[in-house]
Write an enzyme that holds these catalytic residues in place. Structure first.
Site, PDB file in Angstrom:
ATOM      1  CD  GLU A  68      -2.802   0.645   7.428  1.00  7.41           C
ATOM      2  OE1 GLU A  68      -1.824  -0.070   7.724  1.00  7.41           O
ATOM      3  OE2 GLU A  68      -3.191   0.823   6.259  1.00  7.41           O
ATOM      4  CG  HIS A 106     -10.121   4.502  -0.323  1.00  7.01           C
ATOM      5  ND1 HIS A 106      -8.977   5.083  -0.819  1.00  7.01           N
ATOM      6  CD2 HIS A 106      -9.689   3.566   0.555  1.00  7.01           C
ATOM      7  CE1 HIS A 106      -7.914   4.541  -0.258  1.00  7.01           C
ATOM      8  NE2 HIS A 106      -8.312   3.608   0.582  1.00  7.01           N
ATOM      9  CD  GLU A 141      -3.847  -1.967   3.230  1.00  9.14           C
ATOM     10  OE1 GLU A 141      -3.222  -2.636   2.389  1.00  9.14           O
ATOM     11  OE2 GLU A 141      -3.430  -0.894   3.694  1.00  9.14           O
ATOM     12  CB  CYS A 175      -5.278   6.284  -2.852  1.00  6.04           C
ATOM     13  SG  CYS A 175      -3.952   5.153  -3.181  1.00  6.04           S
ATOM     14  CB  CYS A 200      -3.911  -0.199  -4.993  1.00  2.00           C
ATOM     15  SG  CYS A 200      -5.076  -0.694  -3.713  1.00  2.00           S
ATOM     16  CB  CYS A 223      -0.893  -0.028   1.236  1.00  2.00           C
ATOM     17  SG  CYS A 223      -1.737   1.530   1.558  1.00  2.00           S
ATOM     18  CE1 TYR A 245      -8.997   0.195  -0.742  1.00  2.00           C
ATOM     19  CE2 TYR A 245      -8.715  -2.073  -0.023  1.00  2.00           C
ATOM     20  CZ  TYR A 245      -8.653  -0.726   0.235  1.00  2.00           C
ATOM     21  OH  TYR A 245      -8.216  -0.282   1.458  1.00  2.00           O
ATOM     22  CB  THR A 276      -3.924   4.112   5.105  1.00  2.00           C
ATOM     23  OG1 THR A 276      -4.628   2.925   5.428  1.00  2.00           O
ATOM     24  CG2 THR A 276      -2.934   3.832   3.994  1.00  2.00           C
TER      25      THR A 276
HETATM   26 FE1  SF4 Z   1      -3.419   1.730   0.042  1.00  2.00          FE
HETATM   27 FE2  SF4 Z   1      -4.838   0.834  -2.032  1.00  2.00          FE
HETATM   28 FE3  SF4 Z   1      -5.999   2.386  -0.172  1.00  2.00          FE
HETATM   29 FE4  SF4 Z   1      -4.188   3.388  -1.913  1.00  2.00          FE
HETATM   30  S1  SF4 Z   1      -6.230   2.534  -2.392  1.00  2.00           S
HETATM   31  S2  SF4 Z   1      -4.320   3.791   0.286  1.00  2.00           S
HETATM   32  S3  SF4 Z   1      -2.776   1.671  -2.094  1.00  2.00           S
HETATM   33  S4  SF4 Z   1      -5.157   0.304   0.111  1.00  2.00           S
HETATM   34 FE    FE Z   2      -6.337   1.271   2.595  1.00  2.00          FE
END
Ligand code: SF4
Ligand code: FE
Length: 482
Positions: free
Chosen positions: A256, A291, A442, A102, A298, A98, A295, A189
């Site tokens: 985190e 967000h 996560e 973002c 990422c 991660c 997912y 995060t």
């Molecule tokens: Fe982390 Fe993915 Fe969330 Fe970006 S979108 S903060 S890489 S978990």
């Molecule tokens: Fe996250």
């Protein structure tokens, strides 16, 4: 735009109270517990300067017309949303972890849309304040943390009904020059390596919860803030050696932290919502959809690394040509591309809102995240299946290097002759860490728990229209009571 090194240097200058393992961390850039997360976030700076990736990782500001890091951009079109998810997949591939930035990116975009709506309704000036803040973020290229999740106390009670009123972050004082807030944000995060904290409410609010309907931004070194870094699976491995960490450079989760706000002052020019409780839910939903869009991208990029690791360990084990191994690898690819397809789809179906910010298709975005709560576990299960039992029993790096037992470890962990035992061990450690409890949790709870996605999907599914479709084809008249 800052370079990766400038980002690291700027973090060194932030004087904050960061705690881990009961001790204060003076420098998150160099401390072994936090360094990998700084490195992962630093990639968002580094790739913006890479000519191969600048079309994805940088953008043109609609405010200044200047080239900026895409993580500070307000999406202007579905094309921006598509570029965002392509950028996230790239970063997942490059870090296997991660990279955190973002959350603040999504917070800015969500508040951009909702502050405009609040102003329309209440005649407030939140949107122009947010624009000023975005302009500052774009100009300085600071990293923002998007802070949403409150401690929440008893989940059956509303914010204003809690025994301890601080378990949801709230306004404790309104002054002429600003507000004073108290509470905590959990699971943040990138919390310990962001320059700015962008705070939002965590749930729907009613009139009596007005003090909890608050959104604002504060610099991370504001007096009254305390950062408590969370433990991660196998984190003591960061304190010595390299191989046992699996991905020593970037870690695997987002670093985190819990962030405590003890009577923190926020000037009015940085307040973007204060008491407009009916807009708390729209803000939560908008942020969450942005967000959840991410997912499949990422985690898709991270899954690319895991697929590569599984294929490599199959070679080390001498079973790469076995039909069942190929089937399992194809299944991993299928699941990964399905995740990414959904990220692309919710982006391509995005729509420009009255604020000018482009918003993802929320139903499709929630589908992305709900798939992630399942598919990443299945991808991890297949990686475990392919890799074999050594994932759970490998001796340590110290034993590998030991003068007496090292040769035994080398000899008996040797698989196919083409690959040294150390290669097999390194790949196994990478797989172990990428599929650890912290990494999978996560995928389950980041961007909200699966039930939150189900609730959002039920709300957006338009069942009435689907019932009408069924009634039409089944020849059921409206007055039929169906
Ligand atoms: Fe982390 Fe993915 Fe969330 Fe970006 S979108 S903060 S890489 S978990
Ligand atoms: Fe996250």
């Amino acid at each position: 735009m800052m370079t990766a090194d400038e980002y690291r240097e700027s973090l060194r200058k932030l004087r904050r109270a960061v705690y881990a393992f009961g001790e204060k961390i003076e420098d998150v850039v160099d401390h072994p517990l936090t360094r990998p997360h700084v490195n992962a976030a630093a990639m968002t700076y580094e790739l913006a300067h890479d000519p191969r990736h600048e079309e994805l990782v940088s953008a043109t500001s609609h405010l200044s017309g200047r080239r900026i890091n895409r993580f500070n951009h307000i999406h202007q079109s579905p094309d921006d949303l598509v570029r965002k998810v392509k950028m996230l997949r790239l970063l997942g591939q490059q870090t296997g972890a991660c990279f955190q930035r973002c959350v603040g990116f999504d917070a800015l975009n969500a508040i951009y849309i909702v502050s405009y709506l609040i102003d329309q309704e209440h005649g407030t000036e939140y949107h122009s304040r947010l624009r000023d803040f975005v302009a500052y973020v774009q100009e300085t290229d600071v990293m923002c943390d998007g802070a949403m999740t409150d401690a929440k106390g008893n989940r059956a009670l509303r914010p204003s009904e809690q025994e301890d009123p601080d378990v949801y972050l709230r306004v404790v004082e309104r002054r002429k020059d600003g507000i004073v807030v108290r509470g905590a944000k959990q699971h943040q995060t990138g919390g310990i390596n962001s320059h700015e904290l962008v705070v939002m409410p965590t749930t729907a609010m009613r009139e009596q919860d007005g003090d909890y309907a608050v959104s604002f931004a504060v610099p991370a070194d504001t007096p009254g803030l305390t950062f408590i870094f969370g433990r991660q699976t196998n984190d003591e491995r960061k304190l010595g050696g390299e191989i046992d960490q699996g991905n020593a450079r970037f870690g695997f989760v987002g670093g985190e932290a819990m962030i405590v706000f003890e009577d923190v002052f926020v000037p009015w020019e940085r307040v973007f919502m204060c008491g407009e409780y009916e807009f708390a839910l729209p803000l939560v939903e908008t942020f969450s959809s942005y967000h959840r869009q991410n997912y499949g991208a990422c985690k898709g990029g991270v899954a690319d690394v895991l697929i590569g690791a599984a294929a490599l360990i199959a070679r080390c084990n001498g079973v790469a040509e076995a039909a069942h191994i190929r089937d399992k690898l194809v299944e991993m690819v299928h699941l990964t591309e399905t995740l990414f397809n959904c990220s692309l789809a919710c982006s391509a179906e995005g729509q420009v809102t009255p604020s000018g910010g482009c918003y993802v298709n929320p139903l499709l975005a929630n589908t992305v995240k709900l798939n992630t709560t399942r598919f990443t576990y299945e991808i991890g299960r297949l990686a475990h299946d392919i890799a074999g039992g050594l994932l759970g029993t490998l001796p340590s790096e110290k034993d590998l290097r030991h003068p007496v037992v090292g040769p035994y470890v080398q000899k008996y962990f040797q698989g196919a002759a083409d690959f040294p035992a150390e290669t097999r061990i390194r790949v196994a450690r990478l797989i172990e860490n990428m599929t650890s409890c912290s990494a999978l949790v996560e995928c389950m709870h980041g961007a909200g728990s699966p039930q939150a996605q189900r609730i959002a999907m039920f709300r957006q599914a338009n069942l009435a229209e689907k019932i009408d479709l069924a009634k039409q084809l089944a020849g059921i008249a409206d007055e039929g009571g169906a």
